[in-house]
Scaffold this motif. Structure first.
Motif, PDB file in Angstrom:
ATOM      1  N   ALA A   1      -1.212   2.795  -1.872  1.00  0.00           N
ATOM      2  CA  ALA A   1      -1.458   2.978  -0.438  1.00  0.00           C
ATOM      3  C   ALA A   1      -2.749   3.739  -0.150  1.00  0.00           C
ATOM      4  O   ALA A   1      -3.269   3.675   0.960  1.00  0.00           O
ATOM      5  N   GLY A   2      -3.270   4.468  -1.133  1.00  0.00           N
ATOM      6  CA  GLY A   2      -4.474   5.259  -0.872  1.00  0.00           C
ATOM      7  C   GLY A   2      -4.240   6.345   0.162  1.00  0.00           C
ATOM      8  O   GLY A   2      -5.126   6.665   0.956  1.00  0.00           O
ATOM      9  N   ALA A   3      -3.045   6.947   0.151  1.00  0.00           N
ATOM     10  CA  ALA A   3      -2.667   7.901   1.205  1.00  0.00           C
ATOM     11  C   ALA A   3      -3.021   9.348   0.890  1.00  0.00           C
ATOM     12  O   ALA A   3      -3.009  10.194   1.784  1.00  0.00           O
ATOM     13  N   PHE A   4      -3.331   9.655  -0.366  1.00  0.00           N
ATOM     14  CA  PHE A   4      -3.425  11.073  -0.751  1.00  0.00           C
ATOM     15  C   PHE A   4      -4.645  11.764  -0.143  1.00  0.00           C
ATOM     16  O   PHE A   4      -4.599  12.963   0.133  1.00  0.00           O
ATOM     17  N   ARG A   5      -5.743  11.041   0.021  1.00  0.00           N
ATOM     18  CA  ARG A   5      -6.949  11.656   0.569  1.00  0.00           C
ATOM     19  C   ARG A   5      -6.651  12.274   1.941  1.00  0.00           C
ATOM     20  O   ARG A   5      -6.943  13.446   2.193  1.00  0.00           O
ATOM     21  N   LYS A   6      -6.047  11.464   2.811  1.00  0.00           N
ATOM     22  CA  LYS A   6      -5.753  11.949   4.162  1.00  0.00           C
ATOM     23  C   LYS A   6      -4.605  12.962   4.156  1.00  0.00           C
ATOM     24  O   LYS A   6      -4.632  13.945   4.910  1.00  0.00           O
TER      25      LYS A   6
ATOM     26  N   SER B   1       0.758  -7.164   2.456  1.00  0.00           N
ATOM     27  CA  SER B   1       0.548  -6.438   1.198  1.00  0.00           C
ATOM     28  C   SER B   1       0.093  -5.001   1.409  1.00  0.00           C
ATOM     29  O   SER B   1      -0.213  -4.553   2.524  1.00  0.00           O
ATOM     30  N   TYR B   2      -0.017  -4.281   0.294  1.00  0.00           N
ATOM     31  CA  TYR B   2      -0.566  -2.931   0.331  1.00  0.00           C
ATOM     32  C   TYR B   2      -2.058  -2.918   0.672  1.00  0.00           C
ATOM     33  O   TYR B   2      -2.598  -1.879   1.042  1.00  0.00           O
ATOM     34  N   TYR B   3      -2.745  -4.060   0.535  1.00  0.00           N
ATOM     35  CA  TYR B   3      -4.139  -4.124   1.005  1.00  0.00           C
ATOM     36  C   TYR B   3      -4.184  -3.917   2.528  1.00  0.00           C
ATOM     37  O   TYR B   3      -5.158  -3.388   3.050  1.00  0.00           O
ATOM     38  N   PHE B   4      -3.142  -4.347   3.211  1.00  0.00           N
ATOM     39  CA  PHE B   4      -3.006  -4.091   4.651  1.00  0.00           C
ATOM     40  C   PHE B   4      -2.618  -2.630   4.895  1.00  0.00           C
ATOM     41  O   PHE B   4      -3.262  -1.917   5.682  1.00  0.00           O
ATOM     42  N   ILE B   5      -1.598  -2.165   4.198  1.00  0.00           N
ATOM     43  CA  ILE B   5      -1.122  -0.788   4.397  1.00  0.00           C
ATOM     44  C   ILE B   5      -2.251   0.216   4.162  1.00  0.00           C
ATOM     45  O   ILE B   5      -2.469   1.130   4.967  1.00  0.00           O
ATOM     46  N   SER B   6      -2.988   0.044   3.058  1.00  0.00           N
ATOM     47  CA  SER B   6      -4.043   1.009   2.740  1.00  0.00           C
ATOM     48  C   SER B   6      -5.107   1.062   3.832  1.00  0.00           C
ATOM     49  O   SER B   6      -5.719   2.099   4.062  1.00  0.00           O
ATOM     50  N   SER B   7      -5.305  -0.073   4.532  1.00  0.00           N
ATOM     51  CA  SER B   7      -6.335  -0.133   5.577  1.00  0.00           C
ATOM     52  C   SER B   7      -6.000   0.739   6.778  1.00  0.00           C
ATOM     53  O   SER B   7      -6.901   1.149   7.510  1.00  0.00           O
ATOM     54  N   PHE B   8      -4.718   0.995   7.001  1.00  0.00           N
ATOM     55  CA  PHE B   8      -4.307   1.718   8.210  1.00  0.00           C
ATOM     56  C   PHE B   8      -3.417   2.931   7.934  1.00  0.00           C
ATOM     57  O   PHE B   8      -2.892   3.532   8.862  1.00  0.00           O
ATOM     58  N   ILE B   9      -3.250   3.290   6.659  1.00  0.00           N
ATOM     59  CA  ILE B   9      -2.363   4.427   6.362  1.00  0.00           C
ATOM     60  C   ILE B   9      -2.924   5.729   6.929  1.00  0.00           C
ATOM     61  O   ILE B   9      -2.149   6.605   7.367  1.00  0.00           O
TER      62      ILE B   9
END
Lengths: 279, 279
Positions: A63-68, A260-268
């Motif tokens: 998800a690429g969520a950790f940065r935020k 997909s998670y390509y969508f989720i990562s775009s807006f997480i």
């Protein structure tokens, strides 16, 4: 509880744990991301409920969520999607049994012995997390697909326990969707329409019509090129129910995005910032 | 060439392709991320070389690179890590054969029939990419572990083809590391020390000592809690070679970080910004 992995990420820590769940009657695994701020003081927690076939790993890896989350000082807890183990009932389909707990309490054999993901997510897991880690009792809840269904239904049924709800591509109206009908028939019984309604986001929103308080803000993001959109997800049913109940639901549609998670990562990042407003 | 998947992400597109490689003598898969800017004009390309056991998918799913790549207008191409297919030679170990091509041209049977990843990465794949997609001939190269070795060696041997080099946790001195010794013995021959040196970053940097021009900047990031650090990676050998040759290598060490994509995702933005300075 046993720590089975740890990885430093964005100055904080991703950790996986196994523990024996008394609610689910089996050994379970979950993951937590603790932001750097948790070294200084307790932080609020976003519970992330994943979709069909997932474990605690999909969101944490993709998800690429950790940065935020590190920036905002929010912990994230990702449970598994069903009870697990050799003696847990299962089905050949990917959409029933292991990996497909649907965040409900099953009433029908053989599922009722282990499949109580609703109680696990609402009670047992947060108690464990809040006893163990430097977190507050401020909670938000979010999820994807089956987990979006889980986040919205659990949030609506427990407004005192969460501050906000969000979902990507949720199964909004499972009583009318093939995935939901198959799962609810097995777990809750084929003729149990009243019980089904207790786990349907649209039905639950309609029930809030006379509640003045305890209305959590809900954010939904939906890709318009999602293969499951028409038959399984039905965000328009959620919007209609919200309109009828004058309930604060915002649905964001995105042209070209899929399931997909390509969508989720775009807006997480947007979801984390949404929850931060209420935590 | 056949498109086998596509997902919109951060306004751009992640796409997977299969194609027949004449260099590798087999069917190969690669992935590309095209940022939104590619809709307007050709964009530069970062080639990402993955580590042992990986395919085109690991980086694309786990690195969290698309947000920054979209912002900077950089495409990313992720090839597979070896030739593939039923008639391609393999080994029982994860560190030799399929998934472990080491970005070299094998000279020894049975490997020499397919294992020519060096020529594939340097020539065939960029030609295909530049003929097919809206990209310029500006290229940067980066990678992880075995792929960090690949990125540094390929960049050093082809300074006219790339603008900068970066690596996470690279195998810096494979002629002295167990992974490298096993692979080079099989692919290049056990006694072929001169040939081994052509694929060793430290040896290649030493060879640049009398070159005034064509020196690409190299950035390396290394976790200090990486299980492979001492025995396999040896960044201190790279630093020593760079010092002797007065070559511009910057090595960033990070306390507590390991060998995983949780580490890579934490610093991938810094790598993209590093490459953007030179593209």
């Amino acid at each position: 509880m046993e720590n089975i992995s740890k990885n430093k990420s964005f100055g904080g820590w991703h950790k996986q744990y196994s523990h024996v769940s008394s609610v689910l009657n089996c050994e379970m695994r979950f993951a937590i991301y603790l932001p750097p701020a948790a070294n200084e003081k307790p932080v609020p927690v976003l519970y992330w409920l994943s979709g069909l076939t997932c474990t605690d790993e999909n969101f944490m890896q993709k998800a690429g969520a950790f940065r935020k989350a590190a920036e905002l000082g929010i912990a994230i807890v990702a449970p598994d999607t069903s009870p697990r183990g050799d003696d847990v009932a299962d089905d050949e389909g990917y959409d029933l049994g292991k990996g497909a707990g649907f965040y409900l309490n099953a009433t029908q054999a053989p599922w009722d012995k282990h499949y109580r993901m609703y109680d696990y997510i609402v009670k047992e897991l947060p108690e464990l997390v809040e006893q163990t880690f430097p977190v507050t009792q401020q909670r938000a809840i979010a999820g994807h697909s089956m987990g979006g269904h889980g986040a919205i239904t659990i949030g609506l049924k427990n407004p005192e326990r969460y501050s906000s709800i969000s979902a990507f591509s949720p199964i909004c109206h499972p009583v009318k969707a093939p995935w939901g009908q198959k799962a609810f028939s097995a777990y809750l019984g084929a003729g149990e329409q009243a019980l089904w309604a207790e786990y349907d986001s649209c039905e639950l929103i309609r029930q809030t019509v006379n509640q003045a308080s305890d209305r959590l803000n809900i954010r939904v993001d939906q890709g318009e090129d999602d293969d499951f959109l028409q038959q399984q997800l039905m965000p328009e049913a959620l919007e209609q129910a919200a309109k009828e109940a004058d309930y604060p639901v915002e649905v964001h549609r995105h042209k070209g995005y899929d399931h997909s998670y390509y969508f989720i990562s775009s807006f997480i990042d947007d979801h984390l910032e949404f929850h931060a407003r209420f935590l």
